[in-house]
Enzyme design. Structure first.
Site, mmCIF file in Angstrom:
data_model
loop_
_atom_site.group_PDB
_atom_site.id
_atom_site.type_symbol
_atom_site.label_atom_id
_atom_site.label_comp_id
_atom_site.label_asym_id
_atom_site.label_seq_id
_atom_site.Cartn_x
_atom_site.Cartn_y
_atom_site.Cartn_z
ATOM 1 N N ASP A 109 58.581 -16.927 -45.391
ATOM 2 C CA ASP A 109 57.606 -15.963 -44.808
ATOM 3 C C ASP A 109 57.544 -16.226 -43.331
ATOM 4 O O ASP A 109 57.023 -17.363 -43.022
ATOM 5 C CB ASP A 109 56.335 -16.293 -45.427
ATOM 6 C CG ASP A 109 54.939 -15.691 -44.917
ATOM 7 O OD1 ASP A 109 55.278 -14.575 -43.964
ATOM 8 O OD2 ASP A 109 53.916 -15.879 -45.095
ATOM 9 N N LYS A 150 56.958 -12.299 -33.022
ATOM 10 C CA LYS A 150 56.999 -11.078 -34.263
ATOM 11 C C LYS A 150 56.594 -10.092 -33.513
ATOM 12 O O LYS A 150 56.862 -8.746 -34.147
ATOM 13 C CB LYS A 150 56.437 -11.686 -35.422
ATOM 14 C CG LYS A 150 56.789 -10.775 -36.705
ATOM 15 C CD LYS A 150 56.140 -11.503 -37.817
ATOM 16 C CE LYS A 150 56.069 -10.632 -39.061
ATOM 17 N NZ LYS A 150 55.485 -11.113 -40.446
ATOM 18 N N ASP A 175 46.870 -7.308 -47.196
ATOM 19 C CA ASP A 175 47.652 -8.586 -46.322
ATOM 20 C C ASP A 175 47.234 -8.393 -44.901
ATOM 21 O O ASP A 175 47.866 -7.492 -43.947
ATOM 22 C CB ASP A 175 49.062 -8.581 -46.608
ATOM 23 C CG ASP A 175 49.961 -9.572 -46.125
ATOM 24 O OD1 ASP A 175 49.206 -10.543 -45.207
ATOM 25 O OD2 ASP A 175 50.992 -9.836 -45.926
#
Length: 599
Positions: free
Chosen positions: A7, A68, A196
């Site tokens: 992850d 990210k 999420d």
């Protein structure tokens, strides 16, 4: 050779492996099961994880985080421009690609986001190898469900640079659904809604679970919404308050902003368990101390619009799935930001007849599901994953630009993947010899309002009246969600095509090869530095042990003086060279010399 699941998070990363019939979350070298997605460059050393995060305040220009949010984006992307103002490091423009300059080994380096992400991935790989006691190559890497094609390809490239064979990619909420389903061994069909909300991205996915079979009904989300946004809003609030208190603006002081960001992150975390949080920072700017506080209600008011975006996305995803909220059996929360009380309260109120599930670890669930998927992709079998099946969907429609500026929707959003479609196209003018195809993703009628993915040209079309030339266009999305587009002219057999992200500003094969070689150099340098550090510590420990025990040995006075003189010299030499460990040969020679003297 085992395959691992990683992850790769905006704020934290996690790695897991499936073995002996179950998933095991792998701890890092500090014994923690999650690792901050931070990379820091200090003198001659590269730090990754917790050590890098601790260095962020003092070494803000060379400590990189939230990468990210850069990966797969262009420099002129509005979100990149907004984030840059709040980061402690610098982002530069290289042909509209965002890159980060850092100072390392008394020199300068410029890294692209893929390289920095690769360093975090390599740290996960190393943790897995230490845990398993063998080399690890194969991996499944998770991505937000709403990552576009460029972002997925860039993440895949980062894995390659890290020395991984990326055997698959899985959407983060889908991985969480796998974790939830496997953990419970659901027998009857259940429709589960996964929320999420992590550090930098937000996804909502509705999954039908039947035993060990997982079918994604619909997905939605925002690749730029998460815990970092709550932090940013707090930073802006306290920047304004500092200006009111002291009349100074710290918005251009990157070191002060970095210190304030760390304090705001801590305050946000405290507000999840307390109704009040304090922010105290000494000498934040101009010698002024900063002391303030914020209540949970004020925090919720400041972030009202963000909370609304979260709920709107949930409602839109429900609508796309064709289900009503009453049809949802379970609502599962994943990601650290779902610990915020307002998020739980808001969802609990909306799904009034459903108890919100918090039974899986929000920080580890995504890696858990990725590890199970990685094992399922391999050739090994295990009764715990017998009959495992996973069917995912694309988050955005894929289309081709038409004459007149509209978009032809070729693959509608929430189409199951992998998928392949073929469209017949006709020439639009007499004797047309070439056609350029522009590929977009999005839901708007006008092509310009959607996200442009890339273009390619088919040449050598035989002359013919308009609408008589025939072309076949193929669009294919693989299991990783990466798109390939091509066109074929039937008479001549001419064809042309692209893998969209690779052509649209992505890394070329030669660039990836160069970065892999650079990563290998870093890897060897880090290993050498670690060996030297270990040898340095061993010499220092031995010198102190000799110093402690010399009085208890039956030695002549000259011998004792000689030994103590050598010990003192070694300890002083090590102290002088504490920034950078001496060479291995010199360390070993000094240790052997002292050992011979003590004998």
């Amino acid at each position: 050779m085992p395959a691992i699941g990683i992850d790769l998070g905006t704020t934290n990363s996690c790695v897991a492996v499936f073995r002996n019939g179950r998933v095991e979350i792998i701890a890092n070298d500090r014994g923690h099961r999650i690792t901050p997605s931070f990379v820091s460059f200090v003198d001659n050393e590269r730090l990754v994880g917790e050590a890098a995060k601790l260095d962020a305040t003092e070494n803000h220009e060379n400590t990189l985080y939230q990468i990210k949010r850069l990966i797969g984006r262009t420099y002129d992307d509005p979100t990149v421009q907004a984030d840059m103002k709040l980061w402690g490091f610098t982002v530069i423009n290289d042909d509209n690609k965002p890159k980060i300059p850092v100072v390392h080994s008394c020199g300068g380096n410029i890294f692209c986001p893929e390289q920095i992400s690769a360093m975090v991935l390599e740290e996960m790989k190393n943790a897995a190898e230490a845990f398993l006691g063998e080399t690890v190559t194969d991996a499944v890497i998770t991505v937000p469900a709403y990552f576009n094609d460029s972002q997925r390809r860039a993440t895949h490239d980062a894995g390659e640079i890290a020395g991984l064979n990326v055997i698959g990619m899985i959407n983060e909420p889908t991985a969480a659904a796998v974790a939830y389903g496997l953990d419970r061994e659901i027998k009857n069909q259940r429709d589960v809604l996964i929320v999420d909300l992590g550090g930098g991205t937000f996804d909502v996915t509705i999954v039908k679970i039947e035993g060990r079979k997982f079918y994604v009904r619909a997905t939605g989300g925002d690749t730029h919404l998460g815990g970092e946004d709550f932090d940013n809003i707090l930073v802006e609030y306290f920047v304004s308050e500092f200006k009111q208190q002291h009349g100074e603006d710290i918005s251009d002081n990157k070191r002060a902003l970095n210190r304030l960001r760390v304090a705001c992150e801590a305050a946000k975390t405290n507000l999840s368990s307390s109704t009040q949080a304090k922010v105290r920072l000494e000498a934040l700017q101009g010698g002024h101390d900063f002391c303030s506080s914020i209540s949970r209600s004020k925090f919720e008011n400041l972030n009202h619009n963000v909370f609304e975006r979260v709920l709107d996305t949930v409602k839109n995803t429900l609508s796309d799935s064709g289900l009503k909220k009453e049809n949802i059996d379970d609502v599962v929360l994943v990601g650290g930001s779902t610990r915020i009380p307002k998020i739980r309260e808001m969802l609990g109120k909306y799904f009034d007849s459903i108890k919100i599930k918090r039974t899986i670890n929000p920080d580890e669930a995504v890696a858990y599901g990725a590890a199970a998927y990685a094992f399922a992709l391999g050739s090994d079998e295990d009764s715990a994953l017998k009959e495992f099946a996973l069917e995912d969907v694309i988050p955005l429609s894929i289309g081709i630009g038409r004459r007149g500026g509209t978009m032809s929707f070729a693959i509608p959003r929430n189409t199951k993947i992998p998928t392949k479609v073929c469209e017949n196209r006709l020439t639009v003018v007499d004797n047309q010899k070439r056609v350029t195809f522009k590929i977009y993703e999005g839901e708007r009628t006008l092509a310009r309002d959607n996200h442009f993915l890339g273009k390619f040209t088919l040449s050598g079309i035989p002359p013919a009246p308009r609408r008589k030339g025939k072309i076949k266009v193929h669009l294919e999305i693989n299991a990783c969600g990466i798109l390939h587009a091509s066109a074929f002219e039937e008479i001549t057999g001419n064809s042309s095509g692209i893998t969209i992200a690779r052509d649209k500003g992505g890394l070329s094969e030669s660039e990836i090869k160069r970065m892999v070689q650079e990563a290998e150099k870093f890897r060897k340098k880090d290993q050498e530095l670690k060996r030297r550090s270990t040898a340095r510590n061993a010499l220092e420990d031995y010198a102190y042990s000799v110093k402690k025990e010399v009085d208890h040995k039956n030695l002549t006075t000259p011998k004792r003086i000689c030994i103590m003189s050598s010990v003192t010299e070694i300890l002083e030499w090590l102290d002088i060279n504490k920034k950078e460990p001496p060479e291995m040969a010199e360390l070993e020679a000094r240790k052997i010399e002292l050992e011979q003297l003590v004998e």
